[in-house]
Every structure is written in C-alpha cells, then in structure tokens.
Design an enzyme around this catalytic site. Sequence first.
Site, PDB file in Angstrom:
ATOM      1  N   ASP A   1     -14.240  -1.879  11.188  1.00 27.56           N
ATOM      2  CA  ASP A   1     -14.692  -1.904   9.799  1.00 27.56           C
ATOM      3  C   ASP A   1     -14.734  -3.343   9.276  1.00 27.56           C
ATOM      4  O   ASP A   1     -14.306  -3.624   8.159  1.00 27.56           O
ATOM      5  CB  ASP A   1     -13.799  -1.025   8.920  1.00 27.56           C
ATOM      6  CG  ASP A   1     -14.485  -0.581   7.632  1.00 27.56           C
ATOM      7  OD1 ASP A   1     -15.735  -0.577   7.578  1.00 27.56           O
ATOM      8  OD2 ASP A   1     -13.772  -0.226   6.678  1.00 27.56           O
TER       9      ASP A   1
ATOM     10  N   LYS B   1       0.874  -1.172   0.000  1.00 25.89           N
ATOM     11  CA  LYS B   1       0.000   0.000   0.000  1.00 25.89           C
ATOM     12  C   LYS B   1       0.908   1.218   0.000  1.00 25.89           C
ATOM     13  O   LYS B   1       1.723   1.389   0.896  1.00 25.89           O
ATOM     14  CB  LYS B   1      -0.876  -0.006   1.259  1.00 25.89           C
ATOM     15  CG  LYS B   1      -1.794   1.186   1.400  1.00 25.89           C
ATOM     16  CD  LYS B   1      -2.629   1.027   2.677  1.00 25.89           C
ATOM     17  CE  LYS B   1      -3.607   2.138   2.880  1.00 25.89           C
ATOM     18  NZ  LYS B   1      -4.441   1.920   4.083  1.00 25.89           N
TER      19      LYS B   1
END
Length: 158
Positions: free
Chosen positions: A98, A4
């Site tokens: 999440d 990432k």
Amino acid sequence: MAVKVVHPAQADDDEFRARFKREVEVSRRVTGPCLVPLLAADPGAAVPWLATAYVPGPTLGEYLAAHGPLSGARLYGLAAGTAAALAAVHTAGVVHRDVKPGNVVLAPDGPRVLDFGIAHALDGTSVTRTGVMTGTAGWISPEGYRTGVAGPAGDVFA
C-alpha cells in the site's frame, strides 16, 4: 509517539483482532532507514493498540495538494529515501502492498514510509485474506490487478 488504538467494536471481532496482531508482528520485522519504528504494542489487550515514533510533517499527498509537484533536491531526496525504506522492507521479507502518497510522511530529515496494515510477509504471514485484492486503487501494480498477487516489484511500481 503516535498511538493507534483499535475501536472497541473492532476489538470484539476475532478476525479483525487476528489481522491487527499480524500487523504488529510484521511491523516489528521492518526496521531501517526512512521507516517509522514500532515502539510498543499490545494486540492482546482488551483494547488493542500500537505505538510508533511520531514523525512531524505532512504526508506526500498533503504536500502535493498544497504545493504541487516536488522537484530538484526534494524530489531526489524522496526517491532515495523511499527506495531505502523499500529495500529495508523487502530485505525483511515483507511486501508493503500500500505504498501511496498518504503512507509517506515528509519529515524534516527525509521521507518516512509507514502503515503496514495490509503488508504481506513473504514467508506466508499476511494481514489480509488470501484471494482478496489489497491496496489502494491507482497505486496497485498491473500484476496486482491481473493476479491479485503483488511482490516487491509492486511496491516499487507504486
């Protein structure tokens, strides 16, 4: 491995950079079964990045869209693996905040929970601002909607 990399425009934003650094710190804390391990990271680099183990397989959301609901052994494996992942996360003093089909990968050897971008460390280290509702609509627990605060039970609800 999966890498990432922060977009250069976000890398120039001090608030974003601080949130990314906390994401890396929280990700280092969570290890255990059915989690995607953080391998390396440099949140202080000119272009911040993190690297995790690569996990082959579709996300749970992708699988459901293509094949419909899980059943039998696949369903039980998902439930057991996700429970093991959340137990490890909560033992580390972290709330994911999440948990949703897009953050569970169905690897050949079992599910893997990933993405600690909005996780909250119960010792106070948060990657989001206080008082801001976090999570994905439809996957936020009732107490998260009511108070904006979600604990380990909110992860299990999701």
